[in-house]
Design an enzyme around this catalytic site. Structure first.
Site, PDB file in Angstrom:
ATOM      1  N   LYS A  80       1.608   4.252  -2.937  1.00  0.00           N
ATOM      2  CA  LYS A  80       1.252   5.750  -2.878  1.00  0.00           C
ATOM      3  C   LYS A  80       2.520   6.567  -2.861  1.00  0.00           C
ATOM      4  O   LYS A  80       2.517   7.518  -3.655  1.00  0.00           O
ATOM      5  CB  LYS A  80       0.874   6.155  -1.436  1.00  0.00           C
ATOM      6  CG  LYS A  80      -0.516   5.468  -0.917  1.00  0.00           C
ATOM      7  CD  LYS A  80      -1.584   6.595  -1.744  1.00  0.00           C
ATOM      8  CE  LYS A  80      -3.090   6.040  -1.360  1.00  0.00           C
ATOM      9  NZ  LYS A  80      -4.185   6.834  -1.693  1.00  0.00           N
TER      10      LYS A  80
ATOM     11  N   TYR B 145       0.771  -1.314   0.005  1.00  0.00           N
ATOM     12  CA  TYR B 145      -0.120   0.087  -0.047  1.00  0.00           C
ATOM     13  C   TYR B 145       0.845   1.239   0.130  1.00  0.00           C
ATOM     14  O   TYR B 145       0.766   2.102  -0.887  1.00  0.00           O
ATOM     15  CB  TYR B 145      -1.007  -0.021   1.242  1.00  0.00           C
ATOM     16  CG  TYR B 145      -1.439   1.213   1.577  1.00  0.00           C
ATOM     17  CD1 TYR B 145      -2.423   1.903   0.814  1.00  0.00           C
ATOM     18  CD2 TYR B 145      -1.208   1.897   2.879  1.00  0.00           C
ATOM     19  CE1 TYR B 145      -3.143   3.127   1.131  1.00  0.00           C
ATOM     20  CE2 TYR B 145      -2.012   2.960   3.154  1.00  0.00           C
ATOM     21  CZ  TYR B 145      -2.616   3.672   2.217  1.00  0.00           C
ATOM     22  OH  TYR B 145      -3.160   4.789   2.603  1.00  0.00           O
TER      23      TYR B 145
HETATM   24  N1  NAD Z   1      -8.068   5.884   6.508  1.00  0.00           N
HETATM   25  C1  NAD Z   1      -6.809   6.180   7.084  1.00  0.00           C
HETATM   26  O1  NAD Z   1      -6.287   5.932   8.080  1.00  0.00           O
HETATM   27  C2  NAD Z   1      -6.029   6.881   5.838  1.00  0.00           C
HETATM   28  C3  NAD Z   1      -4.652   7.260   6.113  1.00  0.00           C
HETATM   29  C4  NAD Z   1      -3.804   7.764   5.218  1.00  0.00           C
HETATM   30  C5  NAD Z   1      -4.129   7.728   3.819  1.00  0.00           C
HETATM   31  N2  NAD Z   1      -5.449   7.305   3.619  1.00  0.00           N
HETATM   32  C6  NAD Z   1      -5.878   7.651   2.191  1.00  0.00           C
HETATM   33  O2  NAD Z   1      -7.064   8.306   2.371  1.00  0.00           O
HETATM   34  C7  NAD Z   1      -7.857   7.912   1.165  1.00  0.00           C
HETATM   35  C8  NAD Z   1      -9.232   7.731   1.937  1.00  0.00           C
HETATM   36  O3  NAD Z   1      -9.288   6.865   2.689  1.00  0.00           O
HETATM   37  P1  NAD Z   1     -10.592   6.212   3.458  1.00  0.00           P
HETATM   38  O4  NAD Z   1     -10.080   5.760   4.920  1.00  0.00           O
HETATM   39  O5  NAD Z   1     -11.585   7.348   3.349  1.00  0.00           O
HETATM   40  O6  NAD Z   1     -10.918   5.344   2.541  1.00  0.00           O
HETATM   41  P2  NAD Z   1     -12.310   4.522   1.948  1.00  0.00           P
HETATM   42  O7  NAD Z   1     -12.125   3.013   1.698  1.00  0.00           O
HETATM   43  O8  NAD Z   1     -13.423   4.740   3.046  1.00  0.00           O
HETATM   44  O9  NAD Z   1     -12.781   5.618   0.788  1.00  0.00           O
HETATM   45  C9  NAD Z   1     -12.168   5.538  -0.599  1.00  0.00           C
HETATM   46  C10 NAD Z   1     -13.464   5.609  -1.365  1.00  0.00           C
HETATM   47  O10 NAD Z   1     -12.930   5.508  -2.729  1.00  0.00           O
HETATM   48  C11 NAD Z   1     -13.773   4.854  -3.523  1.00  0.00           C
HETATM   49  N3  NAD Z   1     -12.958   4.051  -4.459  1.00  0.00           N
HETATM   50  C12 NAD Z   1     -12.166   3.191  -4.578  1.00  0.00           C
HETATM   51  N4  NAD Z   1     -11.671   2.821  -5.772  1.00  0.00           N
HETATM   52  C13 NAD Z   1     -12.340   3.357  -6.645  1.00  0.00           C
HETATM   53  C14 NAD Z   1     -12.379   3.567  -7.962  1.00  0.00           C
HETATM   54  N5  NAD Z   1     -11.437   2.888  -8.682  1.00  0.00           N
HETATM   55  N6  NAD Z   1     -13.365   4.527  -8.631  1.00  0.00           N
HETATM   56  C15 NAD Z   1     -14.028   5.166  -7.892  1.00  0.00           C
HETATM   57  N7  NAD Z   1     -14.091   5.137  -6.475  1.00  0.00           N
HETATM   58  C16 NAD Z   1     -13.173   4.358  -6.032  1.00  0.00           C
HETATM   59  C17 NAD Z   1     -14.526   3.859  -2.646  1.00  0.00           C
HETATM   60  O11 NAD Z   1     -15.594   3.612  -2.965  1.00  0.00           O
HETATM   61  C18 NAD Z   1     -14.557   4.772  -1.295  1.00  0.00           C
HETATM   62  O12 NAD Z   1     -15.691   5.474  -1.177  1.00  0.00           O
HETATM   63  C19 NAD Z   1      -7.459   6.734   0.548  1.00  0.00           C
HETATM   64  O13 NAD Z   1      -6.651   7.117  -0.499  1.00  0.00           O
HETATM   65  C20 NAD Z   1      -6.380   6.333   1.446  1.00  0.00           C
HETATM   66  O14 NAD Z   1      -5.320   5.428   0.861  1.00  0.00           O
HETATM   67  C21 NAD Z   1      -6.166   6.789   4.533  1.00  0.00           C
HETATM   68  O1  UPG Z   2      -7.669  -5.549  15.215  1.00  0.00           O
HETATM   69  C1  UPG Z   2      -6.577  -4.808  15.398  1.00  0.00           C
HETATM   70  C2  UPG Z   2      -6.381  -3.869  14.276  1.00  0.00           C
HETATM   71  C3  UPG Z   2      -5.131  -3.164  14.265  1.00  0.00           C
HETATM   72  N1  UPG Z   2      -4.267  -3.302  15.209  1.00  0.00           N
HETATM   73  C4  UPG Z   2      -3.027  -2.556  15.216  1.00  0.00           C
HETATM   74  O2  UPG Z   2      -3.539  -1.128  15.536  1.00  0.00           O
HETATM   75  C5  UPG Z   2      -2.550  -0.218  14.626  1.00  0.00           C
HETATM   76  C6  UPG Z   2      -3.376   0.504  13.733  1.00  0.00           C
HETATM   77  O3  UPG Z   2      -4.034  -0.138  12.858  1.00  0.00           O
HETATM   78  P1  UPG Z   2      -5.011   0.283  11.750  1.00  0.00           P
HETATM   79  O4  UPG Z   2      -6.159   0.950  12.335  1.00  0.00           O
HETATM   80  O5  UPG Z   2      -5.351  -0.827  10.798  1.00  0.00           O
HETATM   81  O6  UPG Z   2      -4.309   1.453  10.838  1.00  0.00           O
HETATM   82  P2  UPG Z   2      -2.985   1.173  10.105  1.00  0.00           P
HETATM   83  O7  UPG Z   2      -2.497   0.056   9.631  1.00  0.00           O
HETATM   84  O8  UPG Z   2      -1.834   1.900  11.057  1.00  0.00           O
HETATM   85  O9  UPG Z   2      -3.146   2.075   8.805  1.00  0.00           O
HETATM   86  C7  UPG Z   2      -3.785   3.196   8.813  1.00  0.00           C
HETATM   87  O10 UPG Z   2      -2.953   4.493   8.863  1.00  0.00           O
HETATM   88  C8  UPG Z   2      -2.051   4.282   7.954  1.00  0.00           C
HETATM   89  C9  UPG Z   2      -1.273   5.675   8.118  1.00  0.00           C
HETATM   90  O11 UPG Z   2      -0.381   5.622   9.436  1.00  0.00           O
HETATM   91  C10 UPG Z   2      -2.750   4.502   6.595  1.00  0.00           C
HETATM   92  O12 UPG Z   2      -1.981   4.892   5.595  1.00  0.00           O
HETATM   93  C11 UPG Z   2      -3.654   3.522   6.174  1.00  0.00           C
HETATM   94  O13 UPG Z   2      -4.578   3.828   5.108  1.00  0.00           O
HETATM   95  C12 UPG Z   2      -4.633   3.275   7.419  1.00  0.00           C
HETATM   96  O14 UPG Z   2      -5.457   2.194   7.037  1.00  0.00           O
HETATM   97  C13 UPG Z   2      -1.697  -1.253  14.017  1.00  0.00           C
HETATM   98  O15 UPG Z   2      -0.521  -1.160  14.854  1.00  0.00           O
HETATM   99  C14 UPG Z   2      -2.315  -2.513  13.978  1.00  0.00           C
HETATM  100  O16 UPG Z   2      -1.398  -3.720  14.027  1.00  0.00           O
HETATM  101  C15 UPG Z   2      -4.327  -4.346  16.096  1.00  0.00           C
HETATM  102  O17 UPG Z   2      -3.611  -4.460  17.059  1.00  0.00           O
HETATM  103  N2  UPG Z   2      -5.548  -4.778  16.174  1.00  0.00           N
END
Ligand code: NAD
Ligand code: UPG
Length: 329
Positions: free
Chosen positions: A144, A140
């Site tokens: 990015k 992942y």
């Molecule tokens: N959640 C986190 O902690 C986190 C942290 C760092 C970066 N990000 C990044 O932020 C962005 C949003 O994350 P999120 O947690 O809201 O995820 P999410 O899965 O809730 O949202 C992603 C959205 O994109 C849409 N999507 C995916 N592929 C698509 C495609 N091919 N065409 C059109 N739509 C599509 C999905 O339907 C969904 O609504 C992502 O790019 C993710 O990599 C998330």
């Molecule tokens: O059931 C669970 C789920 C998670 N974890 C731990 O909790 C931490 C946070 O995990 P999670 O909430 O899954 O987030 P990350 O894997 O850290 O990733 C998130 O945060 C990243 C940035 O730090 C983003 O890039 C990703 O998209 C987003 O999913 C990690 O150490 C995991 O190993 C557990 O121990 N048990």
């Protein structure tokens, strides 16, 4: 500003769209709903479409006079990316390259891009500043980083102006309670912990307690989704002011172990949570803590949710009132 938001029906996208709409900006959400939810879209304009569908993208850009894009659409699960790399390279790299092709063809050259702390891998020092070396430990993060590099090249050669925002761990929910986090399946720590509090899960698994951290569990920097949303608005404004392409971290600057997050959730909810120690999850770095000084200094970003319990409270309100999320998946 006429802004196209890909992935705007997802977790972070929907919070950003709601905020943009409240500010009176023209927003169009473009999402294939594979992961997102129609009910999460709090703005009038929604197009159900895939970023691979060039024709529909082009139609949307022309029909709504789009002049900037905020690109959230991607797959984003660390664990899944290690098991299904093809799916991640395809959607996050090829899909984004396709979006960029359509943007450039239609002379749309402003882009805010969702990047991640996962680009750093095991950081050489914490707090992490934007300039340290990037060695992602999971697929992942690699996808990015590839796109950050591509955007840098496109910026130089084609005049693309982009701001890549490297979010740390997004969490929490809008305080009005109408939108929140609903992933299916859920894999993120805080919603899983809260689902355990609701009795929807037996216990919470702690992935590894033998990391080199204070209690052996992984440390992450948790940042409220509305603070992330505000950063997107500042980034858009910077691009419209004519600022150059740039990259910023977004975190609170505080690290919490998995065990500390569970304890904080126990305090917020008043419920004792059953825990199990499980093996490490592939691709997880031990410690990720952000320095967000650069975006504070350059774009005046000022996160409002700095207390982890307050953040968890907003998520708890959402989960308690929406035990089945949006109820559509
Ligand atoms: N959640 C986190 O902690 C986190 C942290 C760092 C970066 N990000 C990044 O932020 C962005 C949003 O994350 P999120 O947690 O809201 O995820 P999410 O899965 O809730 O949202 C992603 C959205 O994109 C849409 N999507 C995916 N592929 C698509 C495609 N091919 N065409 C059109 N739509 C599509 C999905 O339907 C969904 O609504 C992502 O790019 C993710 O990599 C998330
Ligand atoms: O059931 C669970 C789920 C998670 N974890 C731990 O909790 C931490 C946070 O995990 P999670 O909430 O899954 O987030 P990350 O894997 O850290 O990733 C998130 O945060 C990243 C940035 O730090 C983003 O890039 C990703 O998209 C987003 O999913 C990690 O150490 C995991 O190993 C557990 O121990 N048990």
């Amino acid at each position: 500003m006429n802004i196209l938001v890909t992935g705007g029906a997802g977790y972070i996208g929907s919070h950003t769209v709601k905020m943009l709409n409240k500010m009176g900006k023209n927003v169009v959400v473009y999402d294939n709903l594979v992961k997102g939810h129609r009910a999460a879209v709090k703005c009038p304009n929604f197009v159900e479409g895939d970023i691979f569908d060039s024709e529909k993208l082009e139609w949307t850009i022309k029909n709504y006079n789009i002049d900037s894009v905020v690109h959230f659409a991607a797959y984003s699960l660390v664990g899944e990316s290690m098991e299904k790399p093809q799916m991640y390279y395809y959607n996050n790299v090829q899909g984004t390259l396709n979006l960029l092709d359509v943007m450039l063809k239609n002379n749309v050259k402003k882009l805010v891009f969702s990047s991640t702390a996962a680009v750093y891998g095991e950081p050489e020092r914490v707090p992490i500043t934007e300039d340290i070396s990037k060695n992602p430990t999971n697929v992942y993060g690699k996808t990015k980083l590839i796109m950050e590099n591509a955007m840098e090249d496109y910026s130089r050669s084609y005049g693309l102006k982009y701001i890549a925002l490297r979010y740390f761990n997004a969490c929490g929910a809008d305080v009005e309670g109408d939108i929140g986090e609903d992933h299916s399946p859920e894999t993120h720590l805080i919603p899983l912990v809260l689902q355990t509090c609701l009795g929807k899960r037996e216990s919470i698994k702690i992935f590894g307690d033998d990391y080199n951290t204070k209690d052996g569990t992984c440390v992450r920097d948790y940042i409220h989704v509305n603070d992330l949303a505000e950063a997107h608005i500042l980034a858009l404004e910077a691009l419209y002011e004519g600022r150059d392409s740039n990259v910023y971290n977004l975190g609170n600057g505080n690290g919490f172990t998995v065990k500390e997050i569970i304890e904080a959730a126990e305090e917020v909810t008043g419920i004792n949570i059953k825990k199990e120690i499980a093996p490490r999850r592939a691709g997880d770095p031990a410690v990720l803590i952000a320095s967000s000084d650069k975006i504070k200094r350059e774009l005046n970003w000022n996160p409002k949710f700095t207390d982890i319990k307050k953040i968890i409270e907003t998520a708890w309100r959402w989960h308690k009132n929406h035990p089945n999320g949006y109820g559509d998946k």
